[in-house]
Design a protein around this motif. Structure first.
Motif, PDB file in Angstrom:
ATOM      1  N   UNK A 152      -7.801  -2.946  -3.367  1.00 38.72           N
ATOM      2  CA  UNK A 152      -8.931  -3.816  -3.040  1.00 38.72           C
ATOM      3  C   UNK A 152      -9.587  -3.408  -1.729  1.00 38.72           C
ATOM      4  N   UNK A 153      -8.795  -2.931  -0.778  1.00 42.91           N
ATOM      5  CA  UNK A 153      -9.366  -2.523   0.505  1.00 42.91           C
ATOM      6  C   UNK A 153     -10.259  -1.297   0.347  1.00 42.91           C
ATOM      7  N   UNK A 157     -13.992  -1.804   1.336  1.00 45.88           N
ATOM      8  CA  UNK A 157     -14.367  -1.190   2.612  1.00 45.88           C
ATOM      9  C   UNK A 157     -14.720   0.285   2.495  1.00 45.88           C
ATOM     10  N   UNK A 158     -14.426   0.904   1.351  1.00 46.98           N
ATOM     11  CA  UNK A 158     -14.699   2.323   1.205  1.00 46.98           C
ATOM     12  C   UNK A 158     -13.504   3.174   1.567  1.00 46.98           C
ATOM     13  N   UNK A 159     -13.685   4.487   1.485  1.00 42.67           N
ATOM     14  CA  UNK A 159     -12.564   5.429   1.634  1.00 42.67           C
ATOM     15  C   UNK A 159     -12.578   6.156   2.972  1.00 42.67           C
ATOM     16  N   UNK A 160     -12.947   5.455   4.034  1.00 36.65           N
ATOM     17  CA  UNK A 160     -12.938   6.063   5.356  1.00 36.65           C
ATOM     18  C   UNK A 160     -11.526   6.316   5.858  1.00 36.65           C
ATOM     19  N   UNK A 165      -5.721   5.332   6.296  1.00 36.40           N
ATOM     20  CA  UNK A 165      -4.490   5.230   7.090  1.00 36.40           C
ATOM     21  C   UNK A 165      -3.827   3.870   6.887  1.00 36.40           C
ATOM     22  N   UNK A 166      -4.661   2.815   6.878  1.00 36.74           N
ATOM     23  CA  UNK A 166      -4.098   1.468   6.749  1.00 36.74           C
ATOM     24  C   UNK A 166      -3.459   1.252   5.378  1.00 36.74           C
ATOM     25  N   UNK A 167      -4.147   1.698   4.330  1.00 36.38           N
ATOM     26  CA  UNK A 167      -3.559   1.486   3.000  1.00 36.38           C
ATOM     27  C   UNK A 167      -2.320   2.349   2.812  1.00 36.38           C
ATOM     28  N   UNK A 168      -2.252   3.471   3.510  1.00 39.40           N
ATOM     29  CA  UNK A 168      -1.035   4.286   3.450  1.00 39.40           C
ATOM     30  C   UNK A 168       0.156   3.525   4.029  1.00 39.40           C
ATOM     31  N   UNK A 169      -0.107   2.744   5.085  1.00 37.98           N
ATOM     32  CA  UNK A 169       0.961   1.916   5.671  1.00 37.98           C
ATOM     33  C   UNK A 169       1.379   0.821   4.692  1.00 37.98           C
ATOM     34  N   UNK A 287      -1.775   7.115  -9.740  1.00 39.08           N
ATOM     35  CA  UNK A 287      -2.434   7.288  -8.446  1.00 39.08           C
ATOM     36  C   UNK A 287      -3.844   7.844  -8.628  1.00 39.08           C
ATOM     37  N   UNK A 288      -3.995   8.819  -9.528  1.00 37.01           N
ATOM     38  CA  UNK A 288      -5.316   9.407  -9.760  1.00 37.01           C
ATOM     39  C   UNK A 288      -6.251   8.415 -10.432  1.00 37.01           C
ATOM     40  N   UNK A 289      -5.726   7.608 -11.364  1.00 35.98           N
ATOM     41  CA  UNK A 289      -6.572   6.607 -12.026  1.00 35.98           C
ATOM     42  C   UNK A 289      -6.999   5.534 -11.026  1.00 35.98           C
ATOM     43  N   UNK A 290      -6.088   5.163 -10.115  1.00 39.98           N
ATOM     44  CA  UNK A 290      -6.363   4.082  -9.165  1.00 39.98           C
ATOM     45  C   UNK A 290      -7.369   4.489  -8.099  1.00 39.98           C
TER      46      UNK A 290
END
Length: 418
Positions: A152-153, A157-160, A165-169, A287-290
């Motif tokens: 959702x993020x 918010x886009x893929x900046x 970094x945040x979604x990786x956490x 992961x690729x589909x998401x």
């Protein structure tokens, strides 16, 4: 001595009074048994598991490690559906110990074994081996929420870089909590039927983490049945890269001198199958589909490798600290053939309880209780802890419990309980 319909005990073993050590040199009637034969004792009955070992769900090494020993307590600790397991045991039965023979080897404390078995019966009567569905449902929900929140993020918010970094956490926390859940499932401690535990473990381990369940089960089963026993426990057998305890450095140095070869360790065989490959592949496909629609093909590949690198960079030390802080500071040795209770108490220690410690460690801060009762749902560990401590005090066994930070730092020091 084993009853005549099964086998004869050699005179030397009979004089030693070591009835449960059913070793390869024993004879069946007048015929010598092959040195590769694997016999073990469960509830005074003798089983020849030689031909069936390769079919064992926990791997053949588990049975090999207990060949020639009384395996009653470890057998009970690692299995949940005894009625089903007994069907597999029945054709392997070759006899039973004679009435005059003791149930345990002479160097084991028969009273400790008896008291522990009584404790287990008490805990079973208290339903301590029954899982709370709500508890595990909430932990499953935690993983799904973290995965959904990450998506959702990116969508909002886009893929900046900051978002990435945040979604990786977030996904790192999800990965760690997935590890704890697959660990529960691997120990058959959530569902009453083993097949549901196995299926959900595959989903959590392979689909959510991209790792093989067979590989994990093969190694982890050995860790539990021979904890901190070198070289039977693969968790402490790290070759020449890291030398743990006091025995491994000596052994490796002798091998280096003898062979002049730096490869003193060995690689554990990965038990992969087509099913493993398919489930592990589903992790990458998902992961690729998401994230594909947001990053593009090449961006998704880059993001995936970035995620794997950053996630493993955080998850690996997290999981390693949690799992090893309760083992590395404790006793490590070659095979001593202790009783089940002593083995787990000597080789594990606990970390103090708190809401954060329970969450951060997946309740592996109760490592003593987990090793004594591997199939027990983790939410019951704190309930049985007083009874375990009482048993230890009754038999003069040291029950070690430390603060979290002290447990982390103790991994860097030499074992204090050798």
């Amino acid at each position: 001595m084993i009853k005549e319909d099964a086998a004869k005990t050699p005179a030397s073993r009979e004089r030693e009074g070591d009835p449960a050590s059913i070793r390869a040199e024993k004879t069946r009637t007048d015929r010598e048994v092959s040195k590769t034969d694997q016999w073990l004792v469960i509830n005074r009955k003798v089983y020849n598991v030689t031909g069936w070992a390769h079919k064992h769900p926990g791997g053949n090494q588990v049975l090999n490690h207990y060949a020639g020993e009384d395996a009653t307590d470890v057998f009970r600790a690692m299995h949940v559906n005894l009625d089903i397991v007994k069907l597999y045991l029945k054709p392997l039965l070759i006899g039973e110990l004679a009435p005059e023979e003791p149930s345990q080897e002479k160097h084991k404390s028969s009273q400790l074994v008896k008291d522990f078995q009584e404790l287990r019966r008490t805990l079973e009567a208290m339903n301590m081996f029954s899982a709370n569905p709500v508890f595990f449902l909430l932990h499953f929900a935690q993983v799904f929420i973290l995965e959904t929140l990450a998506w959702l993020m990116v969508w909002y918010f886009g893929s900046g870089w900051l978002v990435t970094i945040f979604i990786s956490l977030l996904l790192t926390i999800s990965q760690v909590q997935s590890s704890y859940l697959q660990h529960d499932l691997g120990h058959l401690s959530i569902f009453t039927k083993s097949k549901w535990n196995h299926l959900m473990q595959i989903i959590m381990m392979s689909h959510f983490k991209g790792l093989s369940t067979k590989w994990w089960n093969y190694r982890h089963s050995q860790h539990h049945v021979k904890t901190n026993i070198y070289p039977k426990d693969p968790d402490i057998d790290m070759g020449a890269l890291f030398l743990l305890g006091e025995l491994q450095p000596v052994k490796v140095c002798l091998e280096l001198l003898k062979e002049m070869n730096l490869c003193a360790g060995h690689l554990t065989v990965n038990h992969f199958s087509l099913q493993d490959v398919a489930w592990v592949s589903s992790f990458y496909i998902r992961h690729f589909i998401t994230f594909g629609p947001f990053y593009g093909i090449f961006g998704t590949i880059f993001h995936h490798f970035l995620f794997l690198f950053s996630e493993r960079l955080i998850e690996s030390p997290w999981i390693t600290l949690v799992t090893q802080m309760s083992h590395i500071p404790m006793k490590m040795s070659n095979e001593q053939n202790w009783d089940w209770v002593s083995t787990q108490i000597f080789t594990t220690c606990n970390v103090e309880q708190s809401l954060f410690n329970d969450w951060f460690t997946g309740h592996l801060n109760f490592q003593i209780e987990h090793h004594l009762f591997p199939t027990m749902p983790r939410h019951n560990f704190h309930k049985v802890q007083p009874l375990v401590r009482s048993l230890c005090a009754q038999h003069g066994l040291q029950y070690v419990k430390k603060p979290l930070l002290e447990s982390f730092s103790s991994q860097l020091s030499l074992p204090s309980h050798c």
